[in-house]
Design a protein around this motif. Structure first.
Motif, short mmCIF file in Angstrom:
data_model
loop_
_atom_site.label_atom_id
_atom_site.label_comp_id
_atom_site.label_asym_id
_atom_site.label_seq_id
_atom_site.Cartn_x
_atom_site.Cartn_y
_atom_site.Cartn_z
N ASN A 170 34.71 81.31 51.90
CA ASN A 170 35.67 82.08 52.69
C ASN A 170 36.57 81.15 53.48
OD1 ASN A 170 34.16 81.35 55.04
ND2 ASN A 170 32.70 82.97 54.47
N TYR A 171 37.62 81.74 54.09
CA TYR A 171 38.64 80.89 54.70
C TYR A 171 38.12 80.09 55.88
CZ TYR A 171 42.12 82.64 51.55
OH TYR A 171 42.82 82.92 50.42
N ALA A 172 37.09 80.63 56.56
CA ALA A 172 36.54 79.89 57.70
C ALA A 172 35.92 78.58 57.23
CB ALA A 172 35.50 80.74 58.43
N SER A 173 35.11 78.66 56.18
CA SER A 173 34.47 77.42 55.70
C SER A 173 35.49 76.48 55.08
CB SER A 173 33.33 77.75 54.72
OG SER A 173 33.78 78.62 53.73
N LEU A 174 36.47 77.06 54.36
CA LEU A 174 37.52 76.23 53.79
C LEU A 174 38.30 75.53 54.91
CD1 LEU A 174 38.59 75.62 50.91
CD2 LEU A 174 40.44 77.20 51.40
N GLY A 175 38.54 76.27 55.99
CA GLY A 175 39.25 75.71 57.15
C GLY A 175 38.49 74.54 57.73
N LEU A 176 37.16 74.67 57.81
CA LEU A 176 36.33 73.58 58.33
C LEU A 176 36.52 72.32 57.49
CD1 LEU A 176 32.79 74.94 59.26
CD2 LEU A 176 34.39 73.68 60.70
N ILE A 177 36.47 72.51 56.17
CA ILE A 177 36.62 71.37 55.26
C ILE A 177 37.99 70.72 55.44
CG2 ILE A 177 36.86 70.75 52.82
CD1 ILE A 177 34.01 71.19 53.55
N VAL A 178 39.04 71.57 55.49
CA VAL A 178 40.40 71.03 55.64
C VAL A 178 40.51 70.26 56.96
CG1 VAL A 178 42.83 71.62 55.91
CG2 VAL A 178 41.46 72.75 54.16
N ALA A 179 39.94 70.84 58.02
CA ALA A 179 40.00 70.17 59.32
C ALA A 179 39.31 68.82 59.24
CB ALA A 179 39.35 71.04 60.39
N ALA A 180 38.12 68.80 58.61
CA ALA A 180 37.38 67.54 58.47
C ALA A 180 38.20 66.52 57.67
CB ALA A 180 36.04 67.78 57.80
N MET A 181 38.86 67.02 56.62
CA MET A 181 39.64 66.15 55.75
C MET A 181 40.81 65.53 56.53
SD MET A 181 39.19 65.24 52.70
CE MET A 181 39.77 63.62 53.05
N VAL A 182 41.52 66.38 57.29
CA VAL A 182 42.65 65.89 58.09
C VAL A 182 42.16 64.82 59.07
CG1 VAL A 182 44.35 66.53 59.86
CG2 VAL A 182 44.00 67.99 57.86
N PHE A 183 41.00 65.08 59.68
CA PHE A 183 40.43 64.12 60.62
C PHE A 183 40.16 62.78 59.92
CE2 PHE A 183 36.53 62.23 62.39
CZ PHE A 183 36.98 61.93 63.66
N LEU A 184 39.53 62.86 58.73
CA LEU A 184 39.20 61.62 58.00
C LEU A 184 40.45 60.82 57.65
CD1 LEU A 184 36.38 62.78 55.56
CD2 LEU A 184 36.18 61.31 57.57
N VAL A 185 41.48 61.54 57.14
CA VAL A 185 42.72 60.86 56.77
C VAL A 185 43.32 60.19 58.01
CG1 VAL A 185 45.09 61.21 55.98
CG2 VAL A 185 43.19 62.29 54.77
N ALA A 186 43.25 60.91 59.14
CA ALA A 186 43.84 60.38 60.37
C ALA A 186 43.11 59.13 60.84
CB ALA A 186 43.83 61.45 61.46
N VAL A 187 41.78 59.13 60.80
CA VAL A 187 41.06 57.96 61.33
C VAL A 187 40.93 56.82 60.31
CG1 VAL A 187 39.71 59.26 63.01
CG2 VAL A 187 38.75 58.82 60.74
N SER A 188 41.40 57.04 59.07
CA SER A 188 41.26 55.98 58.07
C SER A 188 42.26 54.85 58.33
CB SER A 188 41.46 56.52 56.66
OG SER A 188 42.81 56.87 56.47
#
Lengths: 281, 270
Positions: free
Chosen positions: B41-59
């Motif tokens: 569902n969109y909540a879990s997908l949102g979590l993943i996207v948020a985590a992904m954005v965070f990873l890209v940002a801190v890389s």
């Protein structure tokens, strides 16, 4: 006893069972290398100099004759790895001897194989990279470096093993003039400042000029050896075997042919210019 | 031209992601990739996207490299999302010929697109911030228990690291061969599919021959440097887990927990 001594070595790549006449790549060579010496082995392609190089660290074993490194026979299988740690071989193609994707990890490959303690590997790697002047590039990827830089990394990779002698098999053959200059000056520095024994195999005569001793090979045999001055003075003999001499020596030889009173053959441009000046005055 | 591929490349750096132990990073990556496919569902997908954005940002790596790596799979993403768009079940909201658009199809398309993009971004994140040597090192150490059942762990790790080392070299060589053939009038861009495949043969054959020659050279060079297999070998870089790595693994575990909770609490939309 010399550090490396080669005694009447014969070697052939041909298979005796083929029935074809066997051509010896190394045809009865005797040679010795002393500690701290800079020996240049010259000769044109196919004269057996690369084959001879591979005999110095037990990559190839003689068909007959013996090669001793620091007193150990290269045919003694138990000593193979000791010998390879004492005599490092740098090959021609810089691309094909770098095994890791990061410079410092590549240099660490040798000592890692020898089971050296990690902290000591770090020290050896740093020291080796500084010795070839590539320390700033330790985190770079090898494929982004120039040929001369790659070849210096390959030399550092051998230095990190802490050998007593480095053998280089045409290390500059695939490099541009700038890269050749880099590699050659690195080798001279290693020899003069660190006392490293260097055996440089090359077909560029100019590179043999700064050596302590020059060995000329032709068709698997040692044709001539001596100091660069002794060897390159024999311009006619070298020419008969289709070998070049350094450009300055060639010029000196021809001028002498026209009656210019040169008492010796010049070895490099500087000497040649000075001798000309002397004659003109 | 061929060399302009950023997927699978390593950028040396000192960011948080660079400094995480490669073993921890690899484990987290595997967990993350698995959990990407357990979003319903969109909540879990949102979590993943948020985590992904965070990873890209801190890389600490410029976003343009991530875009570059996405560009390669753009076609795949488009095809799969369009297919999914029209393969949903339920009531049609728009229909034409064999195309049938449903809400379910739209959701599916969104999920598939986001999942593939996250998958590529996560792999890029891993390879951008971890040197191939570190990566194979981590693999070797994680698989070490398998060596007990005579699984050739060291050999596989060594082959992988050599393969990775020679990717850019072989790409460069392919480039040179193509230029050499073009200079002699080879035509590689026109004609039908079979004609173009056939025109690759004069490139592939020399490439293979030289790859074998290279392999022989490398083996010689490795032997010259006293390589005799994995036993008795030490490594320059000793890996040790620090607090940072434990935190990274806890964060990944929390993310997995979050996705599971979202899936349990909210209804799935696909």
């Amino acid at each position: 006893m010399s550090f490396i001594s080669i005694e009447n070595v014969f070697f052939s790549y041909d298979n005796i069972e083929d029935g074809k006449p066997v051509v010896n790549a190394v045809d009865g060579v005797s040679l010795s290398v002393e500690k701290g010496e800079f020996v240049a082995v010259i000769g044109h392609n196919g004269c057996g100099k690369s084959t001879l190089a591979k005999h110095l660290n037990a990559m190839l074993l003689p068909d007959s004759g013996k090669v001793y490194v620091d007193g150990d026979d290269t045919c003694d299988e138990e000593k193979t790895w000791d010998i390879r740690a004492k005599v490092g071989l740098v090959l021609q193609n810089p691309d094909n001897q770098l095994v890791a994707s990061v410079v410092e990890e590549d240099v660490a490959f040798g000592p890692e194989n020898l089971g050296v303690d990690p902290r000591e590997i770090r020290e050896r790697v740093d020291a080796a990279l500084k010795a070839v002047g590539m320390y700033e590039y330790r985190l770079h990827a090898p494929y982004k470096l120039s040929g001369g830089q790659k070849q210096r990394i390959a030399i550092a990779g051998i230095l990190a093993i802490q050998p007593q002698c480095i053998v280089l098999d045409e290390p500059t053959a695939m490099l541009d003039p700038l890269g050749r200059e880099e590699v050659l000056s690195t080798l001279l520095r290693l020899n003069r400042e660190m006392g490293m024994t260097v055996v440089l195999i090359t077909h560029y005569m100019d590179e043999a000029v700064p050596a302590d001793r020059v060995v000329v090979m032709d068709s698997g045999k040692v044709l001539l050896q001596g100091t660069p001055r002794e060897v390159f003075s024999q311009v006619e003999l070298l020419k008969k075997h289709r070998l070049d001499v350094p450009q300055a020596a060639e010029l000196g030889f021809r001028l002498r042919g026209f009656g210019v009173p040169f008492d010796r053959v010049p070895l490099d441009e500087q000497e040649c210019a000075e001798m000309l000046l002397e004659v003109l005055q | 031209m061929v060399r302009d591929v950023s997927f699978g490349q390593y950028f040396p750096g000192k960011s948080l992601l660079h400094r995480i132990d490669p073993r921890a990073k690899l484990l987290c990556f595997i967990a993350f990739v698995v959990v990407i496919f357990f979003t319903f569902n969109y909540a879990s997908l949102g979590l993943i996207v948020a985590a992904m954005v965070f990873l890209v940002a801190v890389s600490g790596i410029a976003p343009k490299f991530y875009f570059k790596s996405l560009k390669v799979i753009l076609v795949v993403v488009l095809i799969t999302s369009v297919l999914n768009l029209f393969y949903g079940s339920g009531e049609a909201i728009w229909e034409w010929w064999i195309l049938r658009l449903t809400w379910n199809g739209i959701h599916r398309a969104v999920f598939v697109t986001v999942r593939i993009i996250c998958l590529i971004l996560a792999s890029s994140c891993l390879t951008f911030t971890t040197s191939p040597t570190e990566l194979t090192d981590a693999l070797e150490r994680l698989m070490k228990p398998l060596a007990k059942i005579h699984f050739p762990v060291h050999e596989i790790a060594m082959m992988m690291s050599l393969a990775l080392r020679f990717v850019p070299t072989l790409l460069e060589e392919t480039d040179k061969l193509m230029q050499a053939q073009k200079a002699r009038g080879a035509d590689m861009e026109s004609g039908g599919f079979f004609k173009r495949v056939r025109s690759l043969i004069p490139i592939l054959i020399p490439l293979f021959v030289s790859a074998f020659r290279r392999a022989y050279d490398i083996a010689t060079a490795m032997e010259c440097r006293c390589y005799r297999g994995g036993s008795g070998r030490t490594r320059m870089k000793i890996l040790h887990m620090s607090a940072r790595d434990i935190i990274a693994m806890i964060a990944t575990a929390l993310l997995i927990g979050g996705v599971i909770v979202c899936n349990l609490l909210l209804a799935s939309v696909i």
